[in-house]
Design a protein around this motif. Structure first.
Motif, mmCIF file in Angstrom:
data_model
loop_
_atom_site.group_PDB
_atom_site.id
_atom_site.type_symbol
_atom_site.label_atom_id
_atom_site.label_comp_id
_atom_site.label_asym_id
_atom_site.label_seq_id
_atom_site.Cartn_x
_atom_site.Cartn_y
_atom_site.Cartn_z
ATOM 1 N N PRO A 35 14.087 57.908 4.532
ATOM 2 C CA PRO A 35 14.267 56.791 5.918
ATOM 3 C C PRO A 35 14.284 55.486 5.478
ATOM 4 O O PRO A 35 12.667 54.640 4.919
ATOM 5 C CB PRO A 35 13.167 57.417 6.625
ATOM 6 C CG PRO A 35 12.711 58.388 6.546
ATOM 7 C CD PRO A 35 13.215 58.751 5.136
ATOM 8 N N GLY A 36 15.442 54.663 5.892
ATOM 9 C CA GLY A 36 15.196 53.123 5.503
ATOM 10 C C GLY A 36 16.293 53.128 4.284
ATOM 11 O O GLY A 36 16.423 51.809 4.230
ATOM 12 N N SER A 37 16.081 53.544 3.365
ATOM 13 C CA SER A 37 17.220 53.710 2.541
ATOM 14 C C SER A 37 18.177 53.395 2.972
ATOM 15 O O SER A 37 19.183 52.158 1.756
ATOM 16 C CB SER A 37 17.788 54.756 1.568
ATOM 17 O OG SER A 37 17.379 55.750 2.205
ATOM 18 N N GLY A 38 19.142 53.486 3.863
ATOM 19 C CA GLY A 38 20.732 53.000 3.801
ATOM 20 C C GLY A 38 20.689 51.643 4.055
ATOM 21 O O GLY A 38 21.497 51.081 4.166
ATOM 22 N N GLU A 39 19.782 51.230 4.080
ATOM 23 C CA GLU A 39 19.805 49.286 4.087
ATOM 24 C C GLU A 39 20.491 48.637 2.848
ATOM 25 O O GLU A 39 21.208 48.200 2.432
ATOM 26 C CB GLU A 39 18.116 48.518 4.605
ATOM 27 C CG GLU A 39 18.270 48.686 6.258
ATOM 28 C CD GLU A 39 17.271 47.950 6.537
ATOM 29 O OE1 GLU A 39 16.984 47.084 6.156
ATOM 30 O OE2 GLU A 39 16.331 49.258 6.894
ATOM 31 N N ALA A 40 19.428 49.296 2.169
ATOM 32 C CA ALA A 40 20.139 48.747 0.102
ATOM 33 C C ALA A 40 21.207 49.936 0.393
ATOM 34 O O ALA A 40 22.446 49.192 -0.317
ATOM 35 C CB ALA A 40 19.207 49.858 -0.832
ATOM 36 N N LEU A 41 21.739 50.465 0.824
ATOM 37 C CA LEU A 41 23.197 51.491 0.349
ATOM 38 C C LEU A 41 24.397 50.870 0.669
ATOM 39 O O LEU A 41 25.327 50.354 0.497
ATOM 40 C CB LEU A 41 23.123 52.850 0.888
ATOM 41 C CG LEU A 41 22.054 53.534 -0.116
ATOM 42 C CD1 LEU A 41 21.667 54.735 0.536
ATOM 43 C CD2 LEU A 41 23.019 54.342 -1.078
ATOM 44 N N SER A 42 23.874 50.745 2.285
ATOM 45 C CA SER A 42 24.654 49.425 2.722
ATOM 46 C C SER A 42 24.902 48.707 2.451
ATOM 47 O O SER A 42 26.384 48.094 2.343
ATOM 48 C CB SER A 42 24.579 49.777 4.322
ATOM 49 O OG SER A 42 24.410 50.952 5.067
#
Length: 330
Positions: A220-227
């Motif tokens: 959870p939260g890793s989507g910010e770096a991926l995006s």
């Protein structure tokens, strides 16, 4: 058991019928999606060409109808259900209204349920086919979270992982939708039969995750770096295709109901827009314009924008595109 039988007796309908409510919900979703979408090895699913139902038409090219317009290089719109135009008719989506405002042909490549990763992959695929004059990639904050999943709403999807600081695509070819009977957890396969449990979760508004079939592959939260890195792929597309790309932030209605939720959504949204701007992409945040109406909650049908809300968004995008199309992409 006494509460279960008592509640069923009070409604009578479920006293002698004991379905698994989770399984039934997933079967209904699968049947609905089977009509609207077709499987795609790279994206998971795309709109079914030629599909039609009252108020909704998918053209032969797999894009939602936006109406007739002049020729010339089109504007390509990609995004999630807010771009696709859930809850409104063909001519009331923001891509259709953008076409009316600008007089330019606009292709609606939005797909309900997409994460930001799928949005970027779809932009790459369609840009090669459509040779657009500009690309508009719209998102809501939840699309960032969706990049952390390999399955959303019972549909498998592609996803990205980080390898040596770079994006690596995984999950392709995407497998076809699984039989709903194979997707139930132990608790869903047991408590799913309880009308009492279903009744309580329904009153607590917790059925979304209970019925939903989601599989997480990233923390959870890793989507910010991926995006943020995915914005870099849009920048690369801007350069390779030679067309300007506009990244647009939209907002779901809960933002206007819950200040704490709004703050978190705006933080996530602002982070992605900052990454896009740093990579040389044009950006547009619709929050202030929606708030300035004084009644932003009234610009939604239930979960998605109404025609009035979509018209406001389309006007903002049109104004931004006017300036962008007067310049060459950076």
């Amino acid at each position: 058991m006494a509460l279960e039988i008592g509640l069923r007796a009070s409604t009578w309908g479920y006293l002698f019928v004991w379905p698994n409510f989770v399984l039934e919900a997933r079967r209904v979703l699968a049947e609905q999606d089977r009509g609207r979408y077709v499987h795609d090895d790279r994206l998971g699913y795309v709109p079914r060409p030629g599909h039609a139902e009252p108020g909704l038409t998918i053209e032969a090219d797999g894009r939602r109808r936006t109406g007739d317009a002049a020729g010339g290089p089109p504007i390509l719109a990609v995004g999630d259900s807010f771009t696709f135009g859930a809850e409104v008719e063909d001519g009331q989506t923001w891509p259709a209204l953008l076409q009316q405002i600008t007089g330019r042909r606009v292709l609606n490549g939005g797909v309900s349920g997409y994460g930001f990763d799928q949005i970027v992959l779809r932009a790459e695929a369609l840009a090669a086919k459509d040779r657009p004059a500009a690309i508009v990639a719209a998102f809501i904050a939840d699309d960032i979270r969706r990049t952390e999943m390999r399955r959303l709403w019972s549909a498998d999807k592609p996803y990205f992982v980080l390898e040596d600081g770079r994006l690596a695509l995984r999950g392709v070819p995407v497998p076809p939708r699984a039989d709903p009977r194979t997707t139930l957890s132990f608790w869903q396969a047991t408590l799913g039969y309880s009308y009492l449990f279903d009744f309580v979760l329904r009153r607590l508004d917790l059925l979304h995750d209970w019925f939903g079939d989601h599989v997480r592959v990233q923390a959870p939260g890793s989507g910010e770096a991926l995006s943020c890195l995915l914005a870099g792929r849009l920048a690369a597309l801007q350069k390779s295709a030679g067309v300007p790309v506009l990244v647009v932030a939209e907002y779901d209605p809960v933002v206007w109901d819950d200040p704490a939720f709004a703050a978190e959504q705006r933080r996530m949204t602002g982070g992605l827009l900052a990454c896009a701007a740093k990579d040389g992409l044009a950006t547009l945040d619709t929050f202030d314009a929606l708030a300035a109406t004084g009644r932003p909650r009234g610009l939604y049908v239930t979960w998605h924008m109404s025609e009035a809300g979509n018209r406001l968004v389309a006007g903002l995008i049109a104004a931004k595109l006017d300036a962008m199309l007067a310049e060459k992409p950076r």
